[in-house]
Design an enzyme around this catalytic site. Sequence first.
Site, PDB file in Angstrom:
ATOM      1  N   HIS A 195       0.833  -1.206   0.000  1.00  0.00           N
ATOM      2  CA  HIS A 195       0.000   0.000   0.000  1.00  0.00           C
ATOM      3  C   HIS A 195       0.866   1.253   0.000  1.00  0.00           C
ATOM      4  O   HIS A 195       0.517   2.265  -0.600  1.00  0.00           O
ATOM      5  CB  HIS A 195      -0.915   0.008   1.225  1.00  0.00           C
ATOM      6  CG  HIS A 195      -2.184  -0.749   0.992  1.00  0.00           C
ATOM      7  ND1 HIS A 195      -2.962  -1.221   1.995  1.00  0.00           N
ATOM      8  CD2 HIS A 195      -2.795  -1.109  -0.163  1.00  0.00           C
ATOM      9  CE1 HIS A 195      -4.015  -1.849   1.477  1.00  0.00           C
ATOM     10  NE2 HIS A 195      -3.920  -1.800   0.172  1.00  0.00           N
ATOM     11  N   ARG A 302     -10.336  -5.016 -10.089  1.00  0.00           N
ATOM     12  CA  ARG A 302      -9.987  -6.200  -9.287  1.00  0.00           C
ATOM     13  C   ARG A 302     -10.773  -6.117  -7.981  1.00  0.00           C
ATOM     14  O   ARG A 302     -10.650  -5.127  -7.255  1.00  0.00           O
ATOM     15  CB  ARG A 302      -8.485  -6.197  -8.979  1.00  0.00           C
ATOM     16  CG  ARG A 302      -7.583  -6.381 -10.193  1.00  0.00           C
ATOM     17  CD  ARG A 302      -6.124  -6.369  -9.748  1.00  0.00           C
ATOM     18  NE  ARG A 302      -5.223  -6.867 -10.761  1.00  0.00           N
ATOM     19  CZ  ARG A 302      -4.418  -6.087 -11.485  1.00  0.00           C
ATOM     20  NH1 ARG A 302      -4.427  -4.773 -11.317  1.00  0.00           N
ATOM     21  NH2 ARG A 302      -3.607  -6.618 -12.371  1.00  0.00           N
ATOM     22  N   ARG A 338     -14.194  -7.601 -12.488  1.00  0.00           N
ATOM     23  CA  ARG A 338     -13.693  -8.972 -12.556  1.00  0.00           C
ATOM     24  C   ARG A 338     -14.169  -9.719 -11.315  1.00  0.00           C
ATOM     25  O   ARG A 338     -13.988  -9.234 -10.197  1.00  0.00           O
ATOM     26  CB  ARG A 338     -12.163  -8.990 -12.607  1.00  0.00           C
ATOM     27  CG  ARG A 338     -11.637 -10.408 -12.626  1.00  0.00           C
ATOM     28  CD  ARG A 338     -10.153 -10.460 -12.772  1.00  0.00           C
ATOM     29  NE  ARG A 338      -9.484 -10.090 -11.530  1.00  0.00           N
ATOM     30  CZ  ARG A 338      -8.159 -10.035 -11.419  1.00  0.00           C
ATOM     31  NH1 ARG A 338      -7.383 -10.290 -12.462  1.00  0.00           N
ATOM     32  NH2 ARG A 338      -7.611  -9.707 -10.271  1.00  0.00           N
ATOM     33  N   GLU A 438      -5.823 -15.845 -19.848  1.00  0.00           N
ATOM     34  CA  GLU A 438      -4.549 -15.771 -19.126  1.00  0.00           C
ATOM     35  C   GLU A 438      -3.923 -17.148 -18.911  1.00  0.00           C
ATOM     36  O   GLU A 438      -2.898 -17.277 -18.272  1.00  0.00           O
ATOM     37  CB  GLU A 438      -4.690 -14.986 -17.821  1.00  0.00           C
ATOM     38  CG  GLU A 438      -5.896 -15.322 -16.992  1.00  0.00           C
ATOM     39  CD  GLU A 438      -6.072 -14.378 -15.801  1.00  0.00           C
ATOM     40  OE1 GLU A 438      -5.195 -13.551 -15.536  1.00  0.00           O
ATOM     41  OE2 GLU A 438      -7.090 -14.509 -15.119  1.00  0.00           O
ATOM     42  N   ASN A 461      -0.056 -10.790 -17.420  1.00  0.00           N
ATOM     43  CA  ASN A 461       0.749 -11.091 -16.221  1.00  0.00           C
ATOM     44  C   ASN A 461       0.729 -12.602 -15.962  1.00  0.00           C
ATOM     45  O   ASN A 461       1.766 -13.225 -15.721  1.00  0.00           O
ATOM     46  CB  ASN A 461       0.190 -10.373 -14.990  1.00  0.00           C
ATOM     47  CG  ASN A 461       0.091  -8.886 -15.193  1.00  0.00           C
ATOM     48  OD1 ASN A 461       0.702  -8.351 -16.109  1.00  0.00           O
ATOM     49  ND2 ASN A 461      -0.681  -8.209 -14.375  1.00  0.00           N
ATOM     50  N   ASP A 462      -0.463 -13.172 -16.013  1.00  0.00           N
ATOM     51  CA  ASP A 462      -0.563 -14.614 -15.800  1.00  0.00           C
ATOM     52  C   ASP A 462      -0.232 -15.401 -17.055  1.00  0.00           C
ATOM     53  O   ASP A 462       0.353 -16.473 -16.972  1.00  0.00           O
ATOM     54  CB  ASP A 462      -1.966 -14.985 -15.303  1.00  0.00           C
ATOM     55  CG  ASP A 462      -2.090 -14.764 -13.812  1.00  0.00           C
ATOM     56  OD1 ASP A 462      -1.185 -15.198 -13.084  1.00  0.00           O
ATOM     57  OD2 ASP A 462      -3.068 -14.141 -13.379  1.00  0.00           O
ATOM     58  N   ARG A 472       5.411 -15.654 -11.143  1.00  0.00           N
ATOM     59  CA  ARG A 472       5.559 -14.203 -11.330  1.00  0.00           C
ATOM     60  C   ARG A 472       6.010 -13.458 -10.086  1.00  0.00           C
ATOM     61  O   ARG A 472       6.380 -12.287 -10.159  1.00  0.00           O
ATOM     62  CB  ARG A 472       4.258 -13.604 -11.880  1.00  0.00           C
ATOM     63  CG  ARG A 472       3.071 -13.733 -10.966  1.00  0.00           C
ATOM     64  CD  ARG A 472       1.795 -13.378 -11.684  1.00  0.00           C
ATOM     65  NE  ARG A 472       1.255 -12.090 -11.293  1.00  0.00           N
ATOM     66  CZ  ARG A 472       0.023 -11.692 -11.557  1.00  0.00           C
ATOM     67  NH1 ARG A 472      -0.793 -12.446 -12.242  1.00  0.00           N
ATOM     68  NH2 ARG A 472      -0.399 -10.522 -11.163  1.00  0.00           N
ATOM     69  N   CYS A 509      -5.112  -6.338 -20.517  1.00  0.00           N
ATOM     70  CA  CYS A 509      -5.149  -5.619 -19.244  1.00  0.00           C
ATOM     71  C   CYS A 509      -3.984  -5.972 -18.315  1.00  0.00           C
ATOM     72  O   CYS A 509      -3.971  -5.565 -17.165  1.00  0.00           O
ATOM     73  CB  CYS A 509      -6.483  -5.835 -18.542  1.00  0.00           C
ATOM     74  SG  CYS A 509      -6.773  -7.549 -18.084  1.00  0.00           S
TER      75      CYS A 509
END
Length: 578
Positions: A195, A302, A338, A438, A461-462, A472, A509
């Site tokens: 964060h 997300r 999502r 993905e 990413n995946d 990752r 994305c």
Amino acid sequence: MTFSLHGVGVARGCAIGKAALLQRNQPEISEYTLPEAILEDEVQRFLEGVARARQQLQDIRARLPATIPTEAAAFIDVHLLMLEDSMLTQAPVKLIRARRCNAEWALKLQRDLVVQVFEAMDDPYLRVRRDDIDHVVRRIQRILLADEAACIDLAATRLEDRIVIADDLTPADTILMQHQGMSAFVTEHGGPLSHTAILARSLGIPAVVGVRNARRYVRDDEWLIVDGQQGVVLVGPDEAILAFYRWKQQQEQGQLRELGKLKEQPAVTRDAAPIGLYANIELPEDAVLVRQVGAAGIGLYRTEFLFMNRTDLPDEEEHLASYLHVIKILESKPITIRTVDLGADKRLDREQGATVVANPALGLRAIRLCLKNQELFRPQLRAILRASAFGAIRMMIPMLSTLQELFQVLRLVEDTKRELLARRQRFDARMPVGAMIEVPGAALCAPYFARHLDFLSIGTNDLIQYTLAIDRIDDAVNYLYDPLHPAVLQLIYMTIRAGRKARIPVSLCGEMAGDPRYTRLLLGMGLTEFSMHPNNLLEVKRMIRDSTVSKLTPLAKRLLQTTDAGKLAQLLRTITAV
Ligand code: PEP
Ligand code: MG
């Protein structure tokens, strides 16, 4: 003598200034066995510590200047909520009584238990939420140990143009210090998804994290340069280096001003191809930033945040409230929600008596987990559908790998619609349902998926992780993580073509969408929608407005036929230069 320290650059920009060392370490905690007679006093001491921590955070929150982004307050709220949670307030009390131990030790034991649960999570975003637990626990422990000096001194210190070097910073520290004039920070711990890192990006504070032993190499008041893009800290720079970075800072500020002007400009290429530029968000409050950069909507919302820092599940109304919050900010712009992408959660495993999962990324994750645990999924489905009555909502399924899963989800959506009809609750009967591509198998079968869906979104990413068999979040194999690997490019290209053939939109994305080095290649491959962190959007827009798709298409085709890494890099340079 100038020397450099290296870490992870988490918030762009350069800062030049003198070091302000924050000599505050992790509190040393020892165990003491207490006599029965004073156990209740110890419980009281603990509860007072928690109350004091709450008061400190409330004070910081009340002092937040109006100019601070809303997510800053949200991060403090997360910590305040944790201070209400029984896992940090009740459980240590039970431990003090059961083990007859001191409050600090009970809190440490409970912290270790909670952190174990977070560390078993597959999702990197959720995994780093253990930092939040640590921040809150350390705050209470410092109070219990009467070790507040560092914080109090800090609050009184002016930090005008200083670069703070610390072991770690909490979001609250970061806000406080920015208010005191801090120009950049360097921490020994932390990662890009913490964060504090997210906050640094939205506050525009250059930051480098994970610089091991930084405080051992830097002296108070020493001149430093922080390069938040490269993740480098230059210690004791000479005049020539200082002059270069002063020039670089001016360039960056000029570029930011220029980029700001692009907000109102359309995202079209030189040959008039319209491109959809969407934003990724993680918290409902991020929606403000989406509007600020003039995104066309949200391409990836997300929703894992709703499930964090709690032991129960969010209910339908909580889901709905967070979606309505985003709709209110985005008005009629499309919002792609999502469904939750939680990893193999050890807590759930333990409840079911199962053993710990060895490869959580390949396990019961995302849509697999939702289909298995429908009490987790159904409230979200109902809330997404209900939200669709108020805004342009699209629902997106993560990590789809088989058609059977897709049919199961589509059946559940239809069941949910019937449920809502029976309850006389409104929804958009034609709410678009799409899926993330993905998993390599899903990319290979994209034409079959496309027949049953309203849109596709490529989660690079995946997709890269699964195609190249690279965890990752494992630093040891980071160097293999390559968006330009021919296999990855082929899978992206196949998905774009499948969407085009089925006449449904395809977006990308993953992080790759927000990296201007790949913008032209993706345009050449036929991509027309990108979704990225709002901070990257204007730079990608500039690239798009400066590109000609008809020139890029043949070059991208050539690149797709290239397997030699050297030639590939050369072609990419050509694409970027045309
Ligand atoms: C992806 O995998 O590319 C993606 C966007 O999803 P996440 O990073 O949340 O897994
Ligand atoms: Mg993903």
